[in-house]
Design a protein around this motif. Structure first.
Motif, PDB file in Angstrom:
ATOM      1  N   GLY A 164      18.160  -8.929   3.169  1.00 39.60           N
ATOM      2  CA  GLY A 164      17.578 -10.206   2.774  1.00 39.60           C
ATOM      3  C   GLY A 164      18.302 -10.891   1.637  1.00 39.60           C
ATOM      4  O   GLY A 164      19.100 -10.286   0.905  1.00 39.60           O
ATOM      5  N   LEU A 165      17.999 -12.177   1.474  1.00 37.77           N
ATOM      6  CA  LEU A 165      18.620 -13.014   0.454  1.00 37.77           C
ATOM      7  C   LEU A 165      17.959 -12.895  -0.905  1.00 37.77           C
ATOM      8  O   LEU A 165      18.475 -13.402  -1.898  1.00 37.77           O
ATOM      9  CB  LEU A 165      18.573 -14.483   0.906  1.00 37.77           C
ATOM     10  N   SER A 166      16.799 -12.246  -0.965  1.00 40.21           N
ATOM     11  CA  SER A 166      16.086 -12.087  -2.229  1.00 40.21           C
ATOM     12  C   SER A 166      16.115 -10.624  -2.653  1.00 40.21           C
ATOM     13  O   SER A 166      15.288  -9.820  -2.215  1.00 40.21           O
ATOM     14  CB  SER A 166      14.643 -12.581  -2.100  1.00 40.21           C
ATOM     15  N   GLY A 167      17.112 -10.268  -3.439  1.00 40.11           N
ATOM     16  CA  GLY A 167      17.219  -8.901  -3.931  1.00 40.11           C
ATOM     17  C   GLY A 167      17.637  -7.883  -2.890  1.00 40.11           C
ATOM     18  O   GLY A 167      17.593  -6.678  -3.155  1.00 40.11           O
ATOM     19  N   GLY A 168      18.023  -8.328  -1.703  1.00 37.31           N
ATOM     20  CA  GLY A 168      18.528  -7.412  -0.678  1.00 37.31           C
ATOM     21  C   GLY A 168      17.460  -6.710   0.134  1.00 37.31           C
ATOM     22  O   GLY A 168      17.783  -5.846   0.947  1.00 37.31           O
ATOM     23  N   GLY A 169      16.176  -7.063  -0.035  1.00 38.33           N
ATOM     24  CA  GLY A 169      15.123  -6.409   0.731  1.00 38.33           C
ATOM     25  C   GLY A 169      13.844  -7.210   0.726  1.00 38.33           C
ATOM     26  O   GLY A 169      13.582  -8.012  -0.178  1.00 38.33           O
ATOM     27  N   ALA A 170      13.002  -6.980   1.756  1.00 34.82           N
ATOM     28  CA  ALA A 170      11.786  -7.774   1.948  1.00 34.82           C
ATOM     29  C   ALA A 170      10.651  -7.354   1.025  1.00 34.82           C
ATOM     30  O   ALA A 170       9.692  -8.107   0.849  1.00 34.82           O
ATOM     31  CB  ALA A 170      11.327  -7.677   3.407  1.00 34.82           C
ATOM     32  N   ALA A 171      10.712  -6.151   0.462  1.00 31.87           N
ATOM     33  CA  ALA A 171       9.643  -5.656  -0.409  1.00 31.87           C
ATOM     34  C   ALA A 171      10.207  -5.471  -1.809  1.00 31.87           C
ATOM     35  O   ALA A 171      10.936  -4.509  -2.061  1.00 31.87           O
ATOM     36  CB  ALA A 171       9.079  -4.347   0.124  1.00 31.87           C
ATOM     37  N   GLY A 172       9.901  -6.399  -2.716  1.00 35.50           N
ATOM     38  CA  GLY A 172      10.511  -6.249  -4.027  1.00 35.50           C
ATOM     39  C   GLY A 172      10.013  -7.198  -5.090  1.00 35.50           C
ATOM     40  O   GLY A 172       9.181  -8.064  -4.858  1.00 35.50           O
ATOM     41  N   PHE A 173      10.541  -6.993  -6.261  1.00 38.34           N
ATOM     42  CA  PHE A 173      10.352  -7.765  -7.488  1.00 38.34           C
ATOM     43  C   PHE A 173       8.912  -7.677  -7.997  1.00 38.34           C
ATOM     44  O   PHE A 173       8.646  -7.004  -8.979  1.00 38.34           O
ATOM     45  CB  PHE A 173      10.777  -9.222  -7.298  1.00 38.34           C
ATOM     46  N   GLU A 174       7.982  -8.369  -7.362  1.00 34.36           N
ATOM     47  CA  GLU A 174       6.574  -8.269  -7.714  1.00 34.36           C
ATOM     48  C   GLU A 174       5.805  -7.969  -6.441  1.00 34.36           C
ATOM     49  O   GLU A 174       5.903  -8.717  -5.455  1.00 34.36           O
ATOM     50  CB  GLU A 174       6.085  -9.548  -8.391  1.00 34.36           C
ATOM     51  N   ILE A 175       5.065  -6.858  -6.447  1.00 35.46           N
ATOM     52  CA  ILE A 175       4.486  -6.349  -5.205  1.00 35.46           C
ATOM     53  C   ILE A 175       2.978  -6.138  -5.357  1.00 35.46           C
ATOM     54  O   ILE A 175       2.460  -5.906  -6.447  1.00 35.46           O
ATOM     55  CB  ILE A 175       5.177  -5.042  -4.756  1.00 35.46           C
ATOM     56  N   ASP A 176       2.293  -6.222  -4.219  1.00 33.29           N
ATOM     57  CA  ASP A 176       0.828  -6.187  -4.170  1.00 33.29           C
ATOM     58  C   ASP A 176       0.335  -5.041  -3.304  1.00 33.29           C
ATOM     59  O   ASP A 176       1.035  -4.594  -2.381  1.00 33.29           O
ATOM     60  CB  ASP A 176       0.285  -7.489  -3.573  1.00 33.29           C
ATOM     61  N   GLN A 177      -0.911  -4.629  -3.568  1.00 33.03           N
ATOM     62  CA  GLN A 177      -1.547  -3.571  -2.786  1.00 33.03           C
ATOM     63  C   GLN A 177      -2.973  -3.957  -2.404  1.00 33.03           C
ATOM     64  O   GLN A 177      -3.623  -4.752  -3.079  1.00 33.03           O
ATOM     65  CB  GLN A 177      -1.620  -2.264  -3.588  1.00 33.03           C
ATOM     66  N   ALA A 178      -3.434  -3.328  -1.330  1.00 29.70           N
ATOM     67  CA  ALA A 178      -4.839  -3.429  -0.941  1.00 29.70           C
ATOM     68  C   ALA A 178      -5.676  -2.539  -1.857  1.00 29.70           C
ATOM     69  O   ALA A 178      -5.205  -1.511  -2.342  1.00 29.70           O
ATOM     70  CB  ALA A 178      -5.019  -3.019   0.514  1.00 29.70           C
ATOM     71  N   ALA A 179      -6.931  -2.938  -2.096  1.00 28.49           N
ATOM     72  CA  ALA A 179      -7.861  -2.140  -2.897  1.00 28.49           C
ATOM     73  C   ALA A 179      -9.273  -2.533  -2.486  1.00 28.49           C
ATOM     74  O   ALA A 179      -9.738  -3.630  -2.824  1.00 28.49           O
ATOM     75  CB  ALA A 179      -7.642  -2.362  -4.389  1.00 28.49           C
ATOM     76  N   ALA A 180      -9.945  -1.642  -1.772  1.00 22.62           N
ATOM     77  CA  ALA A 180     -11.281  -1.956  -1.267  1.00 22.62           C
ATOM     78  C   ALA A 180     -12.249  -2.275  -2.391  1.00 22.62           C
ATOM     79  O   ALA A 180     -13.086  -3.182  -2.273  1.00 22.62           O
ATOM     80  CB  ALA A 180     -11.796  -0.791  -0.427  1.00 22.62           C
ATOM     81  N   ASP A 181     -12.146  -1.563  -3.510  1.00 20.94           N
ATOM     82  CA  ASP A 181     -13.078  -1.790  -4.610  1.00 20.94           C
ATOM     83  C   ASP A 181     -12.816  -3.099  -5.341  1.00 20.94           C
ATOM     84  O   ASP A 181     -13.657  -3.566  -6.116  1.00 20.94           O
ATOM     85  CB  ASP A 181     -13.042  -0.623  -5.604  1.00 20.94           C
ATOM     86  N   LEU A 182     -11.662  -3.725  -5.100  1.00 16.42           N
ATOM     87  CA  LEU A 182     -11.355  -5.019  -5.699  1.00 16.42           C
ATOM     88  C   LEU A 182     -11.547  -6.163  -4.715  1.00 16.42           C
ATOM     89  O   LEU A 182     -11.308  -7.323  -5.071  1.00 16.42           O
ATOM     90  CB  LEU A 182      -9.929  -5.036  -6.242  1.00 16.42           C
ATOM     91  N   GLY A 183     -11.947  -5.856  -3.482  1.00 12.57           N
ATOM     92  CA  GLY A 183     -12.306  -6.935  -2.577  1.00 12.57           C
ATOM     93  C   GLY A 183     -11.534  -7.030  -1.286  1.00 12.57           C
ATOM     94  O   GLY A 183     -11.762  -7.974  -0.511  1.00 12.57           O
ATOM     95  N   THR A 184     -10.596  -6.105  -0.996  1.00 11.81           N
ATOM     96  CA  THR A 184      -9.920  -6.153   0.304  1.00 11.81           C
ATOM     97  C   THR A 184     -10.976  -6.059   1.402  1.00 11.81           C
ATOM     98  O   THR A 184     -11.791  -5.133   1.402  1.00 11.81           O
ATOM     99  CB  THR A 184      -8.920  -5.000   0.447  1.00 11.81           C
ATOM    100  N   PRO A 185     -11.002  -7.010   2.342  1.00 17.98           N
ATOM    101  CA  PRO A 185     -12.064  -7.010   3.357  1.00 17.98           C
ATOM    102  C   PRO A 185     -12.065  -5.735   4.201  1.00 17.98           C
ATOM    103  O   PRO A 185     -11.012  -5.127   4.434  1.00 17.98           O
ATOM    104  CB  PRO A 185     -11.728  -8.236   4.209  1.00 17.98           C
ATOM    105  N   ASP A 186     -13.242  -5.349   4.671  1.00 20.76           N
ATOM    106  CA  ASP A 186     -13.377  -4.144   5.479  1.00 20.76           C
ATOM    107  C   ASP A 186     -12.578  -4.221   6.778  1.00 20.76           C
ATOM    108  O   ASP A 186     -12.134  -3.195   7.298  1.00 20.76           O
ATOM    109  CB  ASP A 186     -14.851  -3.890   5.808  1.00 20.76           C
TER     110      ASP A 186
END
Length: 627
Positions: free
Chosen positions: A517-539
């Motif tokens: 990729g053109l952004s840092g050489g990969g699709a997963a990078g720099f600032e990344i996010d995660q799912a968290a059921a207790d923070l509101g990720t839908p069931d």
């Protein structure tokens, strides 16, 4: 309270005529006060000074024989703390023609020699010899006084003595800040306005350049909604000013809309990162990229990631100025594996992909969404975000949630989104405000007691601290940050369910997703996010892919932790230093795809758009449109 000392003059008070050619100004020169005769340009030293970073009471009295100046600390214990001086070369005759008062600058159609510091509740009085009182047998009569502890949302301070003599606030100085009487018992300026009766002025405040209009262009009625640019060529150089054409009131809507994250563009507007010299500037020249960088061009104000000269964080940002960072071909980083673009130019990775794949789409901006709410989204089957939709108002956050919960399809195609809460004022639509309260990944922190916005009066800080974590909006939330480099995703075991097979059609089961990729050489990078059921990720949402292989520069965000290494919340199935791709459909039919990475869209054009990142996104988008 002066907050910055330098070798330039700072005007604290000017009693002047309209253009600053007559009258008197009180000026801070290094640590001492100086009296300036305007027009004649005569200067006279005052043998008193103001303490840096401390509140003082300053009195300047003009009479027929001279000028008296006194300075006393607000929190002093004895009369012995008072400093005073008497000047006999300047009398009240110097005020002839002075019919304006300018606080914290000299006014010459624009502010000059701006004061850096705070001012609280100024007033003007006259000594009335016909009134008895005081030690000398006369009494002071207040002619004008201005209470800076009023409504911080206003850009006008009324005179408490008479109408029509209000102060206009130029370049939106900072309000809702602590004044000399702040007790620490009140944190909201609306509840204790007299503890917030100060205004902070800075020499780099800029709300509106105020330039005259030199060209107007009418957008033709048949013009398609999209991202456009107005190219300016004056024979010396060129500039391309971007603008958006949004759907007209009677226009037929496309099925897809791109929500341009213009509030985030404004938050980062003219961010001087200090990295332009060297390899980056050489690449800009070699690639013929956008040549101007805030590290070198400093006339147009800075970003909410910058600091004022006195070190205070910049809380306000305006779009009524040239925004160098919002230009085509603007490079932010020297990226050895890619192009180093973010924000406006990086979002062209997505709009370019939509056009390449033949997806017709409309464009609306954050400002449209804030004004119209969920009605701005409801005509569309699918809403696509940009690569970094970080800054939102309550109205935009709630509109996105309402759209998805009512059956709309949301595709969050970035990372670190829905993170900071911003303030806006409908009467000042060109401004946004950020108060960096409590926690989060911050380049500066708001002072205690200054967490409430001046623009709308609401509490600022992280949306997570305001009860709406990013996971409630789009399924994933900010979890880690590192250098501008990217890695790849691998499919999770849950992704092999039969009902999810369509997402990975054309992608080999064991294939690394986005190791390019053109952004840092990969699709997963720099600032990344995660799912968290207790923070509101839908069931209904499933983590279908998780990244790995992030380098040592990556660290967990502060708000995720209670103690070093101790997460705040429940264990996460695909946690650790990992970005999550989440997909799901609610019972009402609304769909959700979140990719959990800022660099994801930089991989879409790889190998002539024939790659697994492009395929995954296309499979999902076509599914949302088909159903």
């Amino acid at each position: 309270m002066p907050t910055w000392q330098n070798d330039t003059d700072q005007t604290l008070l000017a009693l002047q005529n309209a253009d600053g050619t007559a009258g008197v100004a009180v000026v801070i020169r290094e640590t001492k006060l100086v009296l300036r005769r305007l027009g004649q340009e005569l200067w006279q030293d005052i043998d008193v000074g103001l303490a840096m970073g401390r509140w003082s009471t300053l009195g300047v009295a003009f009479d027929k024989d001279g000028v008296s100046v006194s300075v006393s600390p607000v929190h002093g214990e004895t009369d012995g703390d008072i400093e005073s001086a008497r000047l006999i070369d300047v009398t009240r005759a110097a005020l002839t023609g002075a019919d304006h008062i300018c606080i914290a600058a000299l006014w010459r159609g624009h502010p000059e020699q701006t004061f850096n510091g705070s001012v609280e509740n100024p007033s003007i009085s006259v000594l009335r010899e016909d009134l008895r009182g005081g030690r000398d047998g006369a009494a002071w009569e207040v002619l004008a006084s201005w209470n800076f502890g009023g409504d911080a949302r206003q850009i006008f301070v009324a005179d408490e003595q008479a109408a029509g003599r209000g102060l206009s606030l130029i370049n939106m100085p900072t309000r809702a800040i602590r004044s000399s009487s702040w007790s620490g018992r009140n944190m909201d300026w609306k509840q204790a306005p007299q503890e917030y009766a100060a205004i902070a002025f800075h020499s780099d405040d800029l709300s509106d350049c105020g330039w005259e209009t030199t060209i107007r262009a009418k957008v033709p009625e048949h013009m398609s909604s999209g991202v456009y640019g107005l190219e300016i060529d004056n024979g010396i150089a060129k500039d391309t000013i971007p603008f958006y054409v949004t759907p007209g009131a009677g226009a037929e809507r496309r099925r897809i809309v791109f929500l341009a994250p213009t509030f985030t563009y404004m938050a980062y507007a003219n961010f001087a990162r200090g990295n332009f010299a060297g390899a980056l500037s050489e690449r800009v020249a070699a690639w013929n990229a956008y040549p101007h960088n805030p590290d070198e061009v400093r006339a147009y104000g800075y970003s909410t990631y910058s600091r004022h000269p006195d070190g205070a964080g910049i809380t306000l940002s305006s779009r009524l100025r040239p925004i160098l960072t919002m230009r085509p071909q603007y490079l932010i980083y020297f990226d050895p594996k890619g192009s180093g673009m973010r924000h406006f130019p990086a979002d062209s990775h997505l709009t370019d992909w939509l056009e390449e794949k033949g997806f017709a789409f409309d464009v609306i901006t954050d400002e449209d969404l804030d004004r119209d709410g969920v009605a701005a989204l409801s005509p569309y089957d699918v809403v696509l975000t940009g690569t970094h939709p970080e800054y939102h108002t309550r109205r935009t956050i709630e509109a996105l949630i309402a759209y998805r919960e009512s059956g709309g399809n949301l595709m969050y195609l970035g990372g670190n989104g829905f993170y900071w809460k911003i303030g806006r004022n409908d009467d000042l639509p060109h401004l946004i405000e950020v108060r960096r309260a409590e926690g989060g990944m911050r380049v500066w922190a708001s002072e205690p007691g200054e967490y409430y916005h001046q623009l709308d009066g609401e509490y600022g800080g992280l949306w997570r601290r305001n009860g709406i974590p990013p996971q409630m909006v789009a399924g994933v939330g900010f979890t880690a940050e590192g250098a501008f480099e990217g890695s790849y995703y691998l499919r999770t075991s849950a992704s092999y369910r039969d009902d999810l097979a369509f997402l990975f059609e054309g992608i080999s089961p064991e294939e690394r997703i986005g190791d390019f990729g053109l952004s840092g050489g990969g699709a997963a990078g720099f600032e990344i996010d995660q799912a968290a059921a207790d923070l509101g990720t839908p069931d209904f949402a499933t983590v279908v892919a998780a990244s790995e292989g992030h380098g040592p520069s990556f660290h967990t965000t502060f708000e995720e932790l209670l103690l070093p290494g101790v997460f705040d919340g429940q264990p996460r199935e695909y946690g650790g230093m990992s970005a999550n791709i989440v997909y799901g459909r609610s019972e009402k039919g609304g769909g959700l795809l979140a990719v959990g990475s800022i660099t994801f869209c930089g991989s879409l054009s790889h190998d002539n758009y024939s790659n697994n990142v492009s395929r995954l996104l296309e499979n999902c988008l076509r599914s949302f449109l088909d159903e």
